[in-house]
Scaffold this active site. Structure first.
Site, short mmCIF file in Angstrom:
data_model
loop_
_atom_site.label_atom_id
_atom_site.label_comp_id
_atom_site.label_asym_id
_atom_site.label_seq_id
_atom_site.Cartn_x
_atom_site.Cartn_y
_atom_site.Cartn_z
N GLY A 120 0.87 -1.29 0.10
CA GLY A 120 0.00 -0.02 0.10
C GLY A 120 1.00 1.34 -0.05
N GLN A 137 2.74 9.91 1.88
CA GLN A 137 4.28 9.19 2.02
C GLN A 137 4.93 9.86 0.87
OE1 GLN A 137 2.43 5.15 2.54
NE2 GLN A 137 4.32 4.92 3.37
N CYS A 146 6.26 -0.28 7.47
CA CYS A 146 5.90 0.86 6.66
C CYS A 146 7.08 1.16 5.64
CB CYS A 146 5.54 2.00 7.88
SG CYS A 146 4.81 3.53 6.90
N LEU A 147 6.67 1.63 4.47
CA LEU A 147 7.91 2.14 3.47
C LEU A 147 8.36 3.32 4.05
CD1 LEU A 147 6.00 1.42 0.23
CD2 LEU A 147 7.91 -0.03 1.21
N HIS A 175 -4.12 1.37 8.16
CA HIS A 175 -2.78 1.62 7.94
C HIS A 175 -2.63 3.12 7.12
CE1 HIS A 175 1.87 0.99 7.88
NE2 HIS A 175 1.65 1.81 6.74
N GLU A 176 -3.04 2.93 5.74
CA GLU A 176 -3.09 3.80 4.75
C GLU A 176 -3.85 5.05 5.22
OE1 GLU A 176 -0.81 3.44 3.29
OE2 GLU A 176 -0.52 1.05 3.11
N HIS A 224 -2.08 7.24 7.69
CA HIS A 224 -1.13 8.24 7.00
C HIS A 224 -1.89 9.58 6.54
CE1 HIS A 224 2.63 5.99 6.63
NE2 HIS A 224 2.03 4.79 6.17
O1 GNR Z 1 4.11 -2.64 2.41
C1 GNR Z 1 3.66 -2.53 3.43
N1 GNR Z 1 3.33 -3.40 4.47
C2 GNR Z 1 2.54 -3.75 5.38
C3 GNR Z 1 2.66 -4.86 6.23
C4 GNR Z 1 1.67 -4.94 7.27
C5 GNR Z 1 0.89 -3.67 7.62
C6 GNR Z 1 0.76 -2.72 7.05
C7 GNR Z 1 1.66 -2.76 5.80
S1 GNR Z 1 1.50 -1.04 4.54
C8 GNR Z 1 3.10 -1.12 3.99
C9 GNR Z 1 3.36 -0.10 2.96
C10 GNR Z 1 3.11 1.27 3.58
O2 GNR Z 1 4.02 1.81 4.17
N2 GNR Z 1 2.01 1.82 3.40
O3 GNR Z 1 1.69 3.23 3.90
NI NI Z 2 2.89 3.02 5.90
#
Ligand code: GNR
Ligand code: NI
Length: 173
Positions: free
Chosen positions: A49, A54, A95-96, A137-138, A141
Site C-alpha cells: 500500500g 508518503q 511501513c515504507l 494503516h493507509e 497516513h
Molecule cells: O508494504 C507494507 N506492508 C505492510 C505490512 C503490514 C501492515 C501494513 C503494511 S503497509 C506497508 C506499505 C506502507 O507503508 N504503506 O503505507
Molecule cells: Ni505506511
C-alpha cells in the site's frame, strides 16, 4: 502515457508525514497521473500500500495491492470508514516510511470503506484480513499518523534515533 516516474518516499521522523491530507476536489488528469506514479512507486518498493502523504502529496489518495500476483491494484480516493468491527487483532506491521522496522499493532479485523475509485465512481468495499489492516494503516497516513505512534514512547524514540542515524549515514555516502 510514458512509464510513470517514481516518487521519493518520505522517511520517519520527517515532519511532513504528520500533515493531514485534504479531500480530492475532482478526479481529473492530475489525480490520475498521481495514482499511476503512486502505483509504480508502491510496486517498485514491494509495498502492499501507499498513501499520498508518503510521497509528500497531502490529498486523500491511497493505492493498495495485497494480491500474491501484484496485479490487483486498488485505488481509494477520499476514503471514509463506514464501519469498523469492534473485534480487533494485533498483527505485525511494517511501513515504507519506516524501513526495516516491524512491530505489532492492534486493528479492527474488518472494515467497510466508502471511497471514489480511479474513475471517480463511488464504491463501498468490505475488507478483512490483510486488506483491512492495510486500509487502516493507509488511512492513518492520511491523518498524519505513522504506525510507530501506537508503540510505547521508549520503542518509538529508539526507532526514531535509529532512522535519523541511518539517514545521516546515507547522506554521507
Ligand atoms: O508494504 C507494507 N506492508 C505492510 C505490512 C503490514 C501492515 C501494513 C503494511 S503497509 C506497508 C506499505 C506502507 O507503508 N504503506 O503505507
Ligand atoms: Ni505506511
Amino acid at each position: 502515457m510514458n512509464p510513470p516516474s517514481l516518487l521519493p518516499i518520505l522517511c520517519y521522523p520527517d515532519p511532513r508525514l504528520r500533515t493531514v491530507a485534504k479531500p480530492v476536489a475532482a478526479v481529473d488528469d492530475r489525480i490520475r497521473e498521481l495514482i499511476e506514479r503512486m502505483l509504480a512507486t508502491m510496486y517498485d518498493a514491494n509495498g502492499i500500500g501507499l498513501a499520498a502523504t508518503q510521497v509528500d502529496v497531502h490529498e486523500r489518495v491511497i493505492v493498495i495491492d495485497v494480491s500474491e500476483t501484484r496485479d490487483e491494484p486498488l485505488v481509494l480516493i477520499n476514503p471514509e470508514i463506514e464501519w469498523a468491527s469492534p473485534e480487533t487483532r494485533k498483527g505485525e506491521e511494517g511501513c515504507l516510511s519506516v524501513p526495516g522496522i516491524y512491530d505489532g499493532v492492534e486493528r479492527s479485523i474488518a472494515v467497510r470503506v466508502r471511497a471514489l475509485d480511479g474513475q471517480g465512481k463511488e464504491r463501498t468495499l468490505d475488507a478483512q484480513g490483510m486488506l483491512a489492516v492495510c486500509i487502516q494503516h493507509e488511512m492513518d497516513h492520511l491523518m498524519g499518523k505513522v504506525f510507530v505512534e501506537y508503540l510505547s514512547p521508549l520503542k518509538r524514540d529508539r526507532i526514531k534515533s535509529k532512522l535519523v542515524k541511518a539517514q545521516r549515514e546515507a547522506l554521507r555516502t
